[in-house]
Design a protein around this motif. Structure first.
Motif, PDB file in Angstrom:
ATOM      1  N   LEU A 172      48.268  63.395  18.648  1.00  0.00           N
ATOM      2  CA  LEU A 172      46.935  62.976  18.730  1.00  0.00           C
ATOM      3  C   LEU A 172      46.734  62.187  19.564  1.00  0.00           C
ATOM      4  CD1 LEU A 172      44.006  63.262  17.026  1.00  0.00           C
ATOM      5  CD2 LEU A 172      44.343  61.141  15.953  1.00  0.00           C
ATOM      6  N   PHE A 173      45.916  62.362  20.543  1.00  0.00           N
ATOM      7  CA  PHE A 173      45.486  61.689  21.709  1.00  0.00           C
ATOM      8  C   PHE A 173      44.103  61.203  21.741  1.00  0.00           C
ATOM      9  CE2 PHE A 173      48.918  64.239  23.835  1.00  0.00           C
ATOM     10  CZ  PHE A 173      49.681  63.213  24.137  1.00  0.00           C
ATOM     11  N   GLN A 174      43.686  60.180  21.993  1.00  0.00           N
ATOM     12  CA  GLN A 174      41.965  59.532  22.128  1.00  0.00           C
ATOM     13  C   GLN A 174      41.712  59.909  23.740  1.00  0.00           C
ATOM     14  OE1 GLN A 174      40.724  56.079  19.956  1.00  0.00           O
ATOM     15  NE2 GLN A 174      42.440  55.887  18.910  1.00  0.00           N
ATOM     16  N   VAL A 175      40.667  60.534  23.855  1.00  0.00           N
ATOM     17  CA  VAL A 175      40.351  60.851  25.123  1.00  0.00           C
ATOM     18  C   VAL A 175      40.163  59.696  25.964  1.00  0.00           C
ATOM     19  CG1 VAL A 175      38.621  62.425  26.678  1.00  0.00           C
ATOM     20  CG2 VAL A 175      39.445  63.198  24.253  1.00  0.00           C
ATOM     21  N   CYS A 176      39.297  58.865  25.417  1.00  0.00           N
ATOM     22  CA  CYS A 176      38.779  57.521  26.229  1.00  0.00           C
ATOM     23  C   CYS A 176      38.428  56.416  25.236  1.00  0.00           C
ATOM     24  CB  CYS A 176      37.825  57.961  27.680  1.00  0.00           C
ATOM     25  SG  CYS A 176      36.367  58.515  26.888  1.00  0.00           S
ATOM     26  N   SER A 177      38.128  55.277  25.932  1.00  0.00           N
ATOM     27  CA  SER A 177      37.647  54.114  24.705  1.00  0.00           C
ATOM     28  C   SER A 177      38.416  54.026  23.666  1.00  0.00           C
ATOM     29  CB  SER A 177      36.153  54.297  24.735  1.00  0.00           C
ATOM     30  OG  SER A 177      35.591  53.365  24.160  1.00  0.00           O
ATOM     31  N   HIS A 178      39.699  54.098  23.923  1.00  0.00           N
ATOM     32  CA  HIS A 178      40.732  53.895  22.885  1.00  0.00           C
ATOM     33  C   HIS A 178      40.344  52.993  21.729  1.00  0.00           C
ATOM     34  CE1 HIS A 178      44.413  53.065  20.365  1.00  0.00           C
ATOM     35  NE2 HIS A 178      44.809  54.282  20.717  1.00  0.00           N
ATOM     36  N   ASN A 179      40.125  53.262  20.421  1.00  0.00           N
ATOM     37  CA  ASN A 179      39.744  52.566  19.202  1.00  0.00           C
ATOM     38  C   ASN A 179      41.172  52.476  18.330  1.00  0.00           C
ATOM     39  OD1 ASN A 179      38.834  51.404  16.922  1.00  0.00           O
ATOM     40  ND2 ASN A 179      37.663  53.354  16.502  1.00  0.00           N
ATOM     41  N   PRO A 180      41.600  51.118  18.366  1.00  0.00           N
ATOM     42  CA  PRO A 180      40.796  49.949  18.744  1.00  0.00           C
ATOM     43  C   PRO A 180      41.111  49.035  19.708  1.00  0.00           C
ATOM     44  CG  PRO A 180      42.563  49.324  17.323  1.00  0.00           C
ATOM     45  CD  PRO A 180      42.951  50.770  17.517  1.00  0.00           C
ATOM     46  N   THR A 181      42.078  49.627  20.816  1.00  0.00           N
ATOM     47  CA  THR A 181      42.470  48.620  21.669  1.00  0.00           C
ATOM     48  C   THR A 181      41.544  48.627  23.001  1.00  0.00           C
ATOM     49  OG1 THR A 181      43.692  50.325  22.694  1.00  0.00           O
ATOM     50  CG2 THR A 181      44.846  49.413  20.918  1.00  0.00           C
ATOM     51  N   GLY A 182      40.759  49.595  23.306  1.00  0.00           N
ATOM     52  CA  GLY A 182      40.109  49.494  24.627  1.00  0.00           C
ATOM     53  C   GLY A 182      41.134  49.775  25.785  1.00  0.00           C
ATOM     54  N   VAL A 183      42.099  50.144  25.474  1.00  0.00           N
ATOM     55  CA  VAL A 183      43.085  50.460  26.644  1.00  0.00           C
ATOM     56  C   VAL A 183      43.411  51.985  26.839  1.00  0.00           C
ATOM     57  CG1 VAL A 183      45.475  50.325  27.211  1.00  0.00           C
ATOM     58  CG2 VAL A 183      44.374  48.090  26.045  1.00  0.00           C
ATOM     59  N   ASP A 184      42.955  52.511  27.832  1.00  0.00           N
ATOM     60  CA  ASP A 184      43.386  53.961  28.254  1.00  0.00           C
ATOM     61  C   ASP A 184      44.426  54.318  29.266  1.00  0.00           C
ATOM     62  OD1 ASP A 184      41.155  54.559  26.523  1.00  0.00           O
ATOM     63  OD2 ASP A 184      39.816  54.857  27.992  1.00  0.00           O
ATOM     64  N   PRO A 185      45.104  55.123  29.156  1.00  0.00           N
ATOM     65  CA  PRO A 185      46.183  55.743  30.207  1.00  0.00           C
ATOM     66  C   PRO A 185      45.195  55.915  31.757  1.00  0.00           C
ATOM     67  CG  PRO A 185      46.477  56.888  28.398  1.00  0.00           C
ATOM     68  CD  PRO A 185      45.053  56.349  28.256  1.00  0.00           C
ATOM     69  N   THR A 186      45.792  55.622  32.800  1.00  0.00           N
ATOM     70  CA  THR A 186      45.010  56.204  34.128  1.00  0.00           C
ATOM     71  C   THR A 186      45.256  57.704  34.286  1.00  0.00           C
ATOM     72  OG1 THR A 186      46.886  55.959  35.363  1.00  0.00           O
ATOM     73  CG2 THR A 186      45.649  53.852  35.143  1.00  0.00           C
ATOM     74  N   LEU A 187      44.697  58.455  35.201  1.00  0.00           N
ATOM     75  CA  LEU A 187      44.748  59.829  35.354  1.00  0.00           C
ATOM     76  C   LEU A 187      45.884  59.908  35.777  1.00  0.00           C
ATOM     77  CD1 LEU A 187      41.260  60.625  36.983  1.00  0.00           C
ATOM     78  CD2 LEU A 187      41.964  61.163  34.823  1.00  0.00           C
ATOM     79  N   HIS A 188      46.877  59.194  36.532  1.00  0.00           N
ATOM     80  CA  HIS A 188      48.195  59.464  37.062  1.00  0.00           C
ATOM     81  C   HIS A 188      48.864  59.334  35.738  1.00  0.00           C
ATOM     82  CE1 HIS A 188      51.817  59.334  39.523  1.00  0.00           C
ATOM     83  NE2 HIS A 188      51.980  58.368  38.751  1.00  0.00           N
ATOM     84  N   GLN A 189      48.586  58.480  34.823  1.00  0.00           N
ATOM     85  CA  GLN A 189      49.563  58.531  33.747  1.00  0.00           C
ATOM     86  C   GLN A 189      49.378  59.602  32.794  1.00  0.00           C
ATOM     87  OE1 GLN A 189      48.146  54.631  32.450  1.00  0.00           O
ATOM     88  NE2 GLN A 189      50.353  53.668  33.069  1.00  0.00           N
ATOM     89  N   TRP A 190      48.165  60.112  32.577  1.00  0.00           N
ATOM     90  CA  TRP A 190      47.851  61.275  31.886  1.00  0.00           C
ATOM     91  C   TRP A 190      48.366  62.595  32.469  1.00  0.00           C
ATOM     92  CZ3 TRP A 190      46.264  61.733  27.184  1.00  0.00           C
ATOM     93  CH2 TRP A 190      45.342  60.850  26.782  1.00  0.00           C
ATOM     94  N   GLU A 191      48.551  62.538  33.738  1.00  0.00           N
ATOM     95  CA  GLU A 191      49.385  63.632  34.362  1.00  0.00           C
ATOM     96  C   GLU A 191      50.869  63.750  33.668  1.00  0.00           C
ATOM     97  OE1 GLU A 191      50.535  66.969  36.399  1.00  0.00           O
ATOM     98  OE2 GLU A 191      48.788  66.460  35.291  1.00  0.00           O
TER      99      GLU A 191
END
Length: 421
Positions: A195-214
């Motif tokens: 399970l991935f959170q697409v953006c605005s990670h709940n609860p941390t507010g920390v998202d991978p960059t697009l490079h990290q997503w790749e």
């Protein structure tokens, strides 16, 4: 035989212990317990930063202007009925929702490899997906980020799936533990659900960059893992509906399969309408049809079919260019305000000389700030300042206003200087 009166039957047959005598009281759901405590607090300065709702400067839940306008149009539409929807929901809503996530030009959409069903907001979409996987997928292990949204484990446990976690948040940097995330997913068994959170990670507010997503995508595909995306905040991070779902589109473009749970609660302010959708991207159109047929059998005994009103609002906005543009302008204004509130809070803590590095307030994104405050500090703020928030230190930035930021900063300063972290 003489019949007994109602009173005689009652006194004779229903005078023992309850048949539910052995039911134990369940613990309160934390976020809703915070809501109840807040509602009962008579303090005029109380502040609710718990549940993720976007609020106005006056602290009221925000209803978008375009939503109000659509509701007036629906009210005046004499051709509208209250007939049951199909099990899969409103067809036009499903098509437009899929286009919003994957893009109208998505090869998967054009090849009819996506099946979408209307569900009861994001939670209902996740639960429907979990039940489908429990019945029709060979691997029953689900990996969740550590930490994650408090309700995530419940959806999968209720479906009988097994939970494991992957590292995500680094409490030292208050950012992403990217290497830990890769290591844990790299050791997951082939076929495991992630399970991935697409953006605005709940609860941390920390998202991978697009490079990290790749890099994540390459690892997921090489390991044969099945990605399940929770898309609750599309547009809430950048203000761009397309930019915020680039992670999902990466996984769809490569031709692989995935699931996406989509919600309109936050992005259209339709919290109480419970509007969402589950999309499953399949290898072929034939598989997508078979998957949809089985989703119907999951939904039928659960809630039979979804409600009309919220989906009608969404459909009206998504299909009309003028309304769609009006919505995106309002959404962007909401995001800009949240970013401004982040800056204000950071400045206020800096000006007070509050111990610690608070730069993560500006680095984290979306609705939430994972403040770094501990449970004791949060309890202190509730008791002394009537500020209600999650015990893990998560702050709903969208619950703040320009006039309440200084008050929150005073509370944080007092908690940090008075109680060791």
């Amino acid at each position: 035989m003489e019949s007994l009166s109602t009173n005689e039957t009652t006194s004779k047959d229903y005078n023992g212990d309850s048949v539910f005598e052995n039911v134990v009281r369940a613990p309160d759901v934390p976020v809703y317990a915070v809501m109840v405590a807040y509602s009962k607090d008579p303090s005029p300065v109380k502040l609710n930063l718990g549940i993720g709702v976007y609020r106005t400067e006056d602290g009221k839940p925000h209803v978008l202007n375009v939503v109000r306008r659509v509701e007036k149009l629906l009210l005046d539409d004499l051709s509208a009925t209250k007939e049951y929807l199909p099990i899969t929901g409103m067809e036009e809503f499903n098509k437009l929702s899929a286009q919003l996530v994957f893009g109208a030009d998505s090869p998967a959409m054009k090849e009819n490899r996506v099946t979408t069903v209307q569900c009861l907001a994001g939670c209902g979409s996740l639960r429907t997906g979990a039940d489908f996987l429990a019945k029709h997928y060979h691997q029953h292990t689900v990996y969740l980020s550590q930490p994650t949204y408090g309700n995530h484990p419940n959806f999968f446990l209720a479906a009988g799936l097994t939970l494991k976690t992957y590292r995500y948040y680094d409490p030292i940097t208050r950012g992403l533990d990217f290497q830990g995330m890769l290591d844990d997913l790299g050791s997951a068994p082939s076929g495991a659900i992630v399970l991935f959170q697409v953006c605005s990670h709940n609860p941390t507010g920390v998202d991978p960059t697009l490079h990290q997503w790749e890099q994540i995508r390459q690892l997921v595909r090489s390991k044969g893992l099945l990605p399940f995306f929770d898309n609750a905040y599309q547009g809430i991070v950048s203000g761009s509906l397309d930019m915020d779902v680039q992670s999902v589109r990466m996984f769809v473009t490569d031709g692989g399969e995935c699931l996406v749970a989509h919600s309109y609660s936050k992005i259209m302010g339709l919290y109480g309408e419970r509007v969402g959708a589950l999309s499953i991207v399949c290898k072929t159109a034939d598989v997508a049809k078979r998957v949809e047929s089985q989703l119907k059998l999951v939904i039928r005994p659960m809630y039979s079919n979804p409600p009309i009103h919220g989906a009608a609002i969404v459909t009206a906005i998504l299909k009309d260019r003028k309304m769609f543009d009006e919505w995106t302008v309002e959404l962007k204004a909401m995001i800009d305000r949240i970013i401004h509130l982040r800056q204000q809070l950071y400045n206020a803590l800096r000006d007070r000389g509050t111990p610690g590095d608070w730069s993560h307030i500006m680095k984290q994104v979306g609705m939430y700030t994972f403040s770094g405050l501990n449970a004791e500090q949060v309890a202190f703020m509730t008791k002394e300042y009537h500020i209600y928030m999650s015990s893990d230190g998560r702050i709903n930035m969208a619950g703040l206003s320009a006039k309440t930021v200084p008050y929150l900063a005073d509370a944080i300063h007092s908690a940090v200087t008075g109680i060791n972290s």
